[in-house]
Design a protein around this motif. Structure first.
Motif, PDB file in Angstrom:
ATOM      1  N   LYS A 117      -9.607  83.113 -12.544  1.00 31.57           N
ATOM      2  CA  LYS A 117      -9.303  84.264 -11.705  1.00 31.57           C
ATOM      3  C   LYS A 117      -7.800  84.387 -11.520  1.00 31.57           C
ATOM      4  O   LYS A 117      -7.109  83.396 -11.319  1.00 31.57           O
ATOM      5  N   ALA A 118      -7.300  85.613 -11.591  1.00 32.41           N
ATOM      6  CA  ALA A 118      -5.886  85.898 -11.366  1.00 32.41           C
ATOM      7  C   ALA A 118      -5.787  87.226 -10.616  1.00 32.41           C
ATOM      8  O   ALA A 118      -6.647  88.097 -10.742  1.00 32.41           O
ATOM      9  N   ALA A 119      -4.733  87.378  -9.843  1.00 31.39           N
ATOM     10  CA  ALA A 119      -4.566  88.599  -9.043  1.00 31.39           C
ATOM     11  C   ALA A 119      -3.087  88.848  -8.818  1.00 31.39           C
ATOM     12  O   ALA A 119      -2.256  87.927  -8.895  1.00 31.39           O
ATOM     13  N   ILE A 120      -2.761  90.127  -8.521  1.00 30.24           N
ATOM     14  CA  ILE A 120      -1.406  90.477  -8.110  1.00 30.24           C
ATOM     15  C   ILE A 120      -1.469  90.953  -6.661  1.00 30.24           C
ATOM     16  O   ILE A 120      -2.450  91.566  -6.244  1.00 30.24           O
ATOM     17  N   ALA A 161     -16.031  81.469 -17.191  1.00 31.81           N
ATOM     18  CA  ALA A 161     -14.833  81.005 -16.490  1.00 31.81           C
ATOM     19  C   ALA A 161     -14.080  79.987 -17.339  1.00 31.81           C
ATOM     20  O   ALA A 161     -14.667  79.074 -17.918  1.00 31.81           O
ATOM     21  N   MET A 162     -12.756  80.172 -17.423  1.00 34.23           N
ATOM     22  CA  MET A 162     -11.887  79.248 -18.144  1.00 34.23           C
ATOM     23  C   MET A 162     -10.506  79.280 -17.509  1.00 34.23           C
ATOM     24  O   MET A 162     -10.169  80.240 -16.792  1.00 34.23           O
ATOM     25  N   ASN A 163      -9.726  78.289 -17.732  1.00 30.71           N
ATOM     26  CA  ASN A 163      -8.386  78.224 -17.183  1.00 30.71           C
ATOM     27  C   ASN A 163      -7.505  79.253 -17.895  1.00 30.71           C
ATOM     28  O   ASN A 163      -7.356  79.241 -19.117  1.00 30.71           O
ATOM     29  N   VAL A 164      -6.941  80.207 -17.084  1.00 31.34           N
ATOM     30  CA  VAL A 164      -6.124  81.267 -17.673  1.00 31.34           C
ATOM     31  C   VAL A 164      -4.633  80.969 -17.592  1.00 31.34           C
ATOM     32  O   VAL A 164      -3.807  81.817 -17.948  1.00 31.34           O
ATOM     33  N   GLU A 165      -4.264  79.754 -17.164  1.00 30.74           N
ATOM     34  CA  GLU A 165      -2.845  79.434 -17.002  1.00 30.74           C
ATOM     35  C   GLU A 165      -2.133  79.412 -18.358  1.00 30.74           C
ATOM     36  O   GLU A 165      -0.957  79.793 -18.454  1.00 30.74           O
ATOM     37  N   ASN A 166      -2.855  78.984 -19.422  1.00 27.31           N
ATOM     38  CA  ASN A 166      -2.235  78.853 -20.736  1.00 27.31           C
ATOM     39  C   ASN A 166      -2.530  80.030 -21.660  1.00 27.31           C
ATOM     40  O   ASN A 166      -2.318  79.930 -22.880  1.00 27.31           O
ATOM     41  N   MET A 167      -3.063  81.121 -21.117  1.00 27.03           N
ATOM     42  CA  MET A 167      -3.306  82.291 -21.965  1.00 27.03           C
ATOM     43  C   MET A 167      -1.985  82.853 -22.458  1.00 27.03           C
ATOM     44  O   MET A 167      -0.944  82.726 -21.802  1.00 27.03           O
TER      45      MET A 167
END
Length: 585
Positions: free
Chosen positions: A109-112, A57-63
């Motif tokens: 985690k990210a989702a649409i 798990a890592m922060n995906v906001e800055n990907m």
């Protein structure tokens, strides 16, 4: 000296850049992307969430990029780059229905979220996470499907030489597969099948089945969703009295054909004999007169034989025609598998506001103006401990009143306010101010009645756990309760809620009993002691007896506690009068 220093410095910077890129590449190599292993199922018009997550798990906001696409990478469903959604390259069909779920970015985690899901949204989706030169992808599947309502099954009535059963269900997607099965699980061919589609894209079906074999008994309507691999099914019990009985026209046809063949053979034989006689006349002219007399005698005998055969044939035709008509007249009233049960009311069980008639066959309300919210009910004296039986209840002013009737288990609680549902030991139907209802465990089910109820038939199959109600005016099915095998005795149950309604119990056993009791003044003046003895004996022997054939050739009236199988009702039978009213208006 200066050039050497510059070259050394440039080399050091180049090495540092390469080392930084290698470290970045090694760092970004250490994550993977996962999606749900099972398909995501959503009904048309609903909302679908397609999630993906990274491990570790890592922060995906800055990907660098988060992308969801379908068939082609360039035709994206949603693209997230530079910390905001990008409209470039997005499929137009998703532009106003899709959004990115960011509340769990810090957990990797990210989702649409897809709103107003359409059938075209069904299929495979790919989520693509990229950081630096490294990227990972996961595959998700979205299925657009919906399980509709439980099939509703009811008996429509006689049709095409059998009983027509209709099954209706709605709210399915995609178009469901409807199957009819018998009690052995074998498929039965449908008589008709209609599929409709509403504005929301959901399918409704109505299919019918014509059952011509009375031994089928139970039929089941099942609706299957091919995408989800699930089905919903509802069984229906068809009482044998509602099957048209076999007609005798075939027997009459074969007998007539046989007699005609014999007549033709006899005629051929006589013609051949006449021809031989003529030859003999030509050969023996001297014996002409004797042979002529013999020939005339033979002709006379042949004419008498032909006349006798024709008369016998006409009599048999008339007899078979009468038997055929009689079989048609009694077709719907030969209840060989149900005993006509004698029901009399128990005054001791009646509410004080109810008035039970002297013969204990009719109940009314003493005060029809009272509108108290109370359960004014009365039970029958004779309970049903086993077997199959039925009785009829005639209603007067039933369409303008509130009432309930059916059966209840022995020892049920009838004090204060109680619920008339199977969990409490009641199996009933009735009428309220809003229409006709069947009282089930979850509340009540609305009934579709073609003709106002004036006579209700109650059929109890104790062994199979089936209690069915029928409109005896037009022989249509009202409602059926399907339970586990009963335990304990079941008693007839009658409730008069409000209005000037009256209930009169009518069955073949009670009618015959009243007719036998009305034969002459001597029969009417039987002592009370005799009646009490018979009543006690009848209560003692109230259990249902096995069905068997009667040794008598015809039925003059059904006696309580017995049942005739293969003989026809008498001319004064109330079922005969009902059949005449229905079949010969």
């Amino acid at each position: 000296m200066g050039n050497r220093y510059k070259s050394s410095l440039l080399f050091s910077v180049s090495c540092l850049v390469v080392l930084t890129q290698l470290l970045t590449w090694v760092t970004t190599k250490q994550f993977r992307v996962f999606g749900p292993s099972d398909p995501i199922v959503v009904a048309p018009g609903g909302e679908a969430v397609l999630p993906c997550s990274v491990f570790p798990a890592m922060n995906v906001e800055n990907m660098d990029e988060l992308r969801w696409f379908r068939d082609r990478f360039s035709e994206a469903v949603l693209v997230y780059r530079n910390q905001e959604e990008q409209k470039e390259g997005q499929i137009v069909a998703y532009s106003r229905r899709i959004s990115l779920v960011k509340d769990q970015f810090h957990q990797g985690k990210a989702a649409i979220r897809i709103q107003n899901v359409q059938p075209s949204d069904s299929g495979i989706y790919v989520c693509h996470f990229k950081q630096g030169l490294f990227y990972e992808e996961a595959i998700l599947e979205l299925k657009v499907a919906a399980m509709g309502s439980v099939p509703e099954v009811h008996i429509k009535g006689p049709e095409d030489g059998g009983v027509c059963v209709v099954c209706m269900t709605s709210g399915w997607y995609p178009e469901p597969q409807v199957h009819w099965r018998d009690s052995r699980g074998e498929n039965l061919p449908a008589f008709s099948e209609i599929h409709t589609k509403d504005a929301g894209g959901l399918f409704s079906t109505e299919t019918s089945l014509v059952v011509r074999d009375s031994s089928v008994g139970n039929v089941t309507c099942s609706t299957f969703n091919p995408i989800l691999g699930q089905e919903k099914a509802t069984p229906m019990f068809i009482p044998e009295p509602f099957f048209p009985q076999a007609c005798h026209w075939k027997t009459a046809f074969f007998v007539t054909l046989t007699m005609t063949g014999l007549l033709v053979l006899g005629t051929s034989y006589l013609l051949k004999r006449e021809h031989s006689a003529r030859l003999e006349v030509q050969l023996e002219w001297g014996n002409l007169q004797r042979e002529k007399d013999a020939l005339q005698k033979t002709k006379a005998d042949a004419l008498r034989t032909t006349s006798a055969l024709k008369e016998e044939l006409d009599q048999r035709k008339a007899a078979y025609s009468a038997a055929w008509r009689k079989a048609q007249l009694y077709a719907d009233w030969r209840k060989e598998h149900f005993q006509a049960w004698t029901v009399t009311l128990d005054p001791a069980s009646a509410h004080p506001i109810l008035d039970v008639s002297q013969d204990r066959m009719r109940v009314t309300r003493k005060d029809t103006t009272m509108c108290l919210d109370d359960l004014f009910c009365v039970l029958g004296i004779e309970g049903v401990p086993s077997g199959r039986c039925y009785w009829e209840v005639k209603l007067r002013n039933g369409d303008s009143s509130k009432w309930t009737l059916g059966v209840c288990r022995e020892g049920v609680d009838r004090k204060g306010y109680f619920s008339e549902c199977p969990d409490k030991g009641f199996w009933t139907v009735g009428q309220s101010s809003s229409g006709y209802w069947a009282y089930i465990d979850s509340g009540r089910a609305s009934l579709s009645i073609r003709q106002a109820l004036q006579s209700v038939g109650v059929f109890v199959d104790y062994t199979e756990g089936d209690i069915s109600f029928y409109n005896m005016s037009d022989m249509s099915h009202i409602f059926s309760f399907h339970e586990d095998p009963f335990s304990g005795t079941l008693f007839p149950y009658f409730r008069l809620k409000s209005g000037n309604v009256s209930m009169t119990i009518s069955s073949m056993a009670s009618v015959s009993e009243r007719e036998e009791g009305g034969e002459g003044r001597k029969g009417r003046k039987r002592s009370r002691k005799g009646r009490k003895g018979r009543r006690a004996k009848r209560g003692k022997n109230s259990a249902l007896h096995p069905l068997k054939e009667s040794p008598r050739p015809a039925v003059e009236g059904l006696v309580p506690g017995s049942c005739v199988v293969d003989s026809l009702p008498g001319e004064d039978s109330p079922f005969l009068q009902r059949a005449r009213d229905i079949l010969l208006p």
